[in-house]
Design an enzyme around this catalytic site. Structure first.
Site, mmCIF file in Angstrom:
data_model
loop_
_atom_site.group_PDB
_atom_site.id
_atom_site.type_symbol
_atom_site.label_atom_id
_atom_site.label_comp_id
_atom_site.label_asym_id
_atom_site.label_seq_id
_atom_site.Cartn_x
_atom_site.Cartn_y
_atom_site.Cartn_z
ATOM 1 N N CYS A 184 0.835 -1.059 0.020
ATOM 2 C CA CYS A 184 -0.199 0.023 -0.132
ATOM 3 C C CYS A 184 0.953 1.205 0.091
ATOM 4 C CB CYS A 184 -0.917 0.144 1.112
ATOM 5 S SG CYS A 184 -2.111 -1.223 1.250
ATOM 6 N N ARG A 238 4.256 -0.605 -4.728
ATOM 7 C CA ARG A 238 3.891 -1.043 -3.327
ATOM 8 C C ARG A 238 2.587 -1.723 -3.097
ATOM 9 N NH1 ARG A 238 6.882 1.413 0.812
ATOM 10 N NH2 ARG A 238 5.239 1.037 2.278
ATOM 11 N N TRP A 269 -2.603 -2.749 -1.929
ATOM 12 C CA TRP A 269 -2.515 -4.406 -1.830
ATOM 13 C C TRP A 269 -3.342 -4.667 -1.090
ATOM 14 C CZ3 TRP A 269 -0.420 -8.218 1.442
ATOM 15 C CH2 TRP A 269 0.084 -9.225 1.030
ATOM 16 N N ASN A 274 -2.023 2.438 5.449
ATOM 17 C CA ASN A 274 -1.006 1.292 5.165
ATOM 18 C C ASN A 274 -0.793 0.685 6.398
ATOM 19 O OD1 ASN A 274 1.285 -0.220 4.192
ATOM 20 N ND2 ASN A 274 2.776 1.266 4.296
ATOM 21 N N GLY A 275 -1.142 -0.752 6.421
ATOM 22 C CA GLY A 275 -0.851 -1.370 7.611
ATOM 23 C C GLY A 275 -1.850 -2.576 8.125
ATOM 24 N N GLU A 277 16.926 -18.778 -6.183
ATOM 25 C CA GLU A 277 16.506 -17.478 -6.579
ATOM 26 C C GLU A 277 16.265 -17.417 -8.056
ATOM 27 O OE1 GLU A 277 16.129 -14.673 -5.243
ATOM 28 O OE2 GLU A 277 16.330 -13.081 -6.770
ATOM 29 N N LYS A 279 12.474 -15.799 -9.292
ATOM 30 C CA LYS A 279 12.478 -14.867 -10.110
ATOM 31 C C LYS A 279 11.542 -15.474 -11.262
ATOM 32 C CE LYS A 279 13.664 -12.668 -8.552
ATOM 33 N NZ LYS A 279 13.918 -11.773 -7.345
ATOM 34 N N GLU A 322 7.779 -15.796 -9.957
ATOM 35 C CA GLU A 322 7.301 -14.294 -9.559
ATOM 36 C C GLU A 322 6.651 -13.648 -10.669
ATOM 37 O OE1 GLU A 322 9.140 -12.120 -6.381
ATOM 38 O OE2 GLU A 322 10.965 -12.318 -7.450
ATOM 39 N N HIS A 328 16.788 -37.978 -5.911
ATOM 40 C CA HIS A 328 15.680 -38.470 -4.572
ATOM 41 C C HIS A 328 14.236 -37.974 -4.668
ATOM 42 C CE1 HIS A 328 19.346 -39.839 -2.482
ATOM 43 N NE2 HIS A 328 19.728 -38.649 -2.848
ATOM 44 N N LYS A 388 5.864 -4.730 -3.355
ATOM 45 C CA LYS A 388 7.472 -4.443 -2.740
ATOM 46 C C LYS A 388 7.075 -3.994 -1.166
ATOM 47 C CE LYS A 388 11.668 -3.580 -4.508
ATOM 48 N NZ LYS A 388 11.887 -4.966 -4.808
HETATM 49 C C1 F6R Z 1 11.472 -11.224 -4.516
HETATM 50 C C2 F6R Z 1 11.353 -10.191 -3.298
HETATM 51 C C3 F6R Z 1 10.927 -10.613 -2.251
HETATM 52 C C4 F6R Z 1 11.674 -10.008 -1.073
HETATM 53 C C5 F6R Z 1 11.002 -10.165 0.395
HETATM 54 C C6 F6R Z 1 11.969 -9.629 1.423
HETATM 55 O O1 F6R Z 1 11.702 -10.780 -5.689
HETATM 56 O O2 F6R Z 1 11.785 -9.087 -3.687
HETATM 57 O O3 F6R Z 1 10.948 -12.046 -1.824
HETATM 58 O O4 F6R Z 1 12.986 -10.236 -0.984
HETATM 59 O O5 F6R Z 1 9.683 -9.725 0.499
HETATM 60 O O6 F6R Z 1 11.850 -8.102 1.201
HETATM 61 P P1 F6R Z 1 12.853 -7.327 2.005
HETATM 62 O O7 F6R Z 1 14.223 -7.618 1.493
HETATM 63 O O8 F6R Z 1 12.581 -5.901 1.751
HETATM 64 O O9 F6R Z 1 13.114 -7.583 3.339
#
Ligand code: F6R
Length: 626
Positions: free
Chosen positions: A2, A28, A86, A112-113, A499, A503, A506, A522, A621
């Site tokens: 948010c 966000r 969000w 936000n929260g 990772e 990537k 997502e 396994h 994010k």
């Molecule tokens: C994936 C991604 C998330 C963040 C996770 C932690 O591409 O960005 O998995 O890594 O939400 O976020 P931070 O690093 O901001 O604590």
């Protein structure tokens, strides 16, 4: 998670000030958006309260919101608050979108929260005759403020203060009312920044909507409330009304850092920035020859780090993957045991933290609620807190006793790229520094690692220079026939496999799993067929021979193979369907190179499938809810 933006001051908000601010915060959350515009009496007069507040909300992003607003909207107003959502409580819908207005129309707010005790407050309000139009916790807060205001002889500010004292949870809020020209904001565990311009204030979840107007910013602290009266006078206080002197900081963020700069997405721009961002993390810290590494932020807790019986690393998602690489580096170089935990699990596993243990938290945003909660528990149990954080001044940076900033610059693409390599670079420096102090590394290895690290940015650049070849490989795997991928590696590159898989899933919504290559036989080997490609990360390192054998196992089952190899590897060209080369480097530094082609492949497959790589569905994010 948010985004909120507000404006009050001398200029007309026009269609740009708040809406463009919201566009900058869409990373966000982007499932719905809204704006409430407050008009002065005279412009539009409300019989009951004086000011008129008009509220517009729409499902989707800010563009959808703007398109849904009639041409007759009066943009000549000096005050508005907006939100990009969000969803937590209630699906994305107009009713659930913010701003929310109280039943008696006295309070309009964006939030936000999460209000954790919203059910209790709501029950009480329903008993008092309140009716709700949304499923959100935010509407409860709007009504709670109004209820307090109506039932006590207090002013607007006190009503908000008292209401917040009843709230359990996290919030950053912006509140307006048609009966006063004050704008109120407050925070607890969710960030809120107030830009202080010439005769104007821009309030936002972070600095990105603000820097266009002013670089002077006040970051509100937890349990602080601020009020802007008559568009000019700012007062900050705690929830007991004790006034606090504002601490205005000058931010360094430039406009070009928050624009795409010719790239078609922030993600691609951020991938291409990595030679510079990794260098910025290393620069100034990576000294010449025998010199000790210069890491000012580490010195104050270096004795604790070196004496630690155990180091815990806590993080989420991509940062957790960086943590796994950090474990490899620290254990190999210092022989201090490291446990890596998901921050969201840490609190609930009753971790065995002993006096003298150190907890390293890794976070790009520095605002991740799970990580913050885990840190609080670690602090209660006496651990030293060390942060590896990108966002300067963020909550996790401030909660830590000491730490390293990764200096990756603002990351806007929701899928983390440059922040990951920044975290790995910072952890590499930390491990080398600790090893040197402990004498657990030979002079020769110390010099070799430092020299190799210096060349990493150039080597990332050379991989990026070859990105067309990587896109070409990716194009062969972008079609719908491939719905499952395996990412396989061993040792320090196993977290890179995780990772790579994250990537891909997502941003392209393809199912992908990262696995230790040796574990494949396994179980996951059952998945292998011609439609389930395997991406092997197999640089020329200590597990090379074993991974090549695992590749043969896939090939024997008609599985397609993409291999990330060290330049000049002729053997793997005879096994894999597609080969992507990276330059040679020290084994411990390979993750900084092997991850780059995986980022480019995911980007390319996702765009070929028509996905929005900057705003993947369901994600946001900065995850500020637990
Ligand atoms: C994936 C991604 C998330 C963040 C996770 C932690 O591409 O960005 O998995 O890594 O939400 O976020 P931070 O690093 O901001 O604590």
């Amino acid at each position: 998670m948010c985004g909120i933006v507000g404006y009050v001051g001398k200029r007309d908000i026009g269609p740009d000030v708040v809406l463009n601010g919201l566009r900058r915060l869409e990373y966000r959350g982007y499932d719905s958006a809204g704006i409430a515009i407050r008009y002065n009496p005279g412009q539009r007069t409300d019989e009951q309260y004086g000011h008129v507040i008009e509220n517009w909300r729409e499902v989707g992003g800010v563009d959808e919101l703007y398109d849904s607003m009639p041409e007759t909207v009066l943009w000549e107003s000096n005050c508005a608050i907006g939100h990009t959502r969000w969803a937590t409580h209630g699906e994305p819908s107009r009713h659930n979108a913010h701003p929310h207005t109280s039943m008696g129309r006295k309070v309009t707010l964006v939030h936000n929260g999460i209000i954790e005790n919203y059910e209790t407050l709501k029950k009480k309000l329903i008993q008092e005759g309140y009716v709700f139009e949304s499923q959100t916790d935010t509407e409860v807060l709007a009504n709670w403020i109004e209820y307090i205001w109506d039932n006590n002889t207090v002013d607007f500010v006190s009503a908000v203060r008292f209401a917040l004292k009843d709230v359990v949870g996290a919030y950053a809020i912006l509140v307006i009312s048609p009966s006063t020209d004050s704008v109120i904001m407050a925070r607890k565990s969710s960030p809120l920044a107030i830009g202080v311009g010439e005769g104007e204030f821009i309030i936002a979840s972070d600095a990105t909507p603000i820097v266009e107007y002013t670089k002077d910013i006040i970051y509100l602290e937890d349990d602080q409330l601020a009020v802007i009266e008559e568009g000019t006078n700012l007062r900050i206080m705690d929830l007991d009304a004790t006034e606090v002197d504002p601490n205005i900081e000058r931010v360094e963020l430039e406009l070009d850092q928050i624009e795409k700069g010719g790239y078609d997405s922030f993600m691609l721009k951020e991938i291409y920035e990595q030679p510079d961002t990794v260098w910025t993390c290393l620069r100034g810290r990576l000294t010449e020859g025998e010199e000790p590494l210069m890491m000012g932020g580490v010195e104050s807790v270096l004795p604790q780090l070196l004496r630690a019986n155990k180091i815990f690393i806590i993080a989420c998602g991509t940062s957790w993957h960086a943590g796994l690489i950090g474990k490899n580096l620290i254990e190999k170089l210092t022989r201090i045991p490291v446990e890596v935990d998901y921050a969201s699990e840490f609190r609930y596993k009753d971790p065995i933290i002993r006096p003298g243990d150190v907890v390293i938290s890794i976070s790009q945003s520095g605002e991740t609620a799970d990580t913050k909660a885990a840190m609080e528990m670690a602090r209660e149990r006496g651990a030293t807190l060390f942060g590896v954080v990108n966002v300067v001044g963020s909550s996790i940076a401030r909660m830590s006793d000491a730490g390293i900033y990764t200096h990756s610059g603002i990351e806007i693409g929701v899928a983390s790229t440059k922040a990951f390599t920044g975290q790995v670079a910072a952890l590499t420096l930390l491990a080398i520094k600790m090893a040197r102090q402990l004498n657990s590394i030979t002079d020769n290895d110390y010099l070799k690692l430092k020299a190799a690290l210096k060349h990493i940015p150039g080597k990332i650049k050379s991989i990026l220079a070859d990105s067309e070849a990587i896109f070409e490989v990716a194009s062969r795997y972008a079609s719908e026939e491939y719905q499952d991928f395996l990412y396989l590696a061993r040792g320090i590159n196993f977290p890179v496999a995780l990772e790579g898989a994250l990537k891909l899933k997502e941003i392209s919504y393809i199912h992908a799993e990262g696995y230790p290559a040796g574990e494949m036989k396994h179980g996951p080997i059952a998945l292998i067929d011609e439609n389930c490609p395997s991406v092997f990360i197999v640089p020329n390192d200590s597990s090379y021979g074993k991974v090549v054998s695992n590749m043969q196992e896939v090939k024997a089952r008609k599985g397609k193979i993409v291999a990330i190899v060290t330049k000049g590897d002729e053997l793997i060209k005879t096994i894999a369907d597609d080969v992507i080369e990276i330059p040679e480097t020290e084994e411990l530094l390979t993750p900084l190179l092997t991850v780059i082609p995986l980022q480019l492949m995911s980007y390319s497959i996702a765009t070929a499938r028509g996905c929005n790589v900057d705003k993947p569905r369901n994600l946001a994010k900065s995850v500020t809810v637990e």
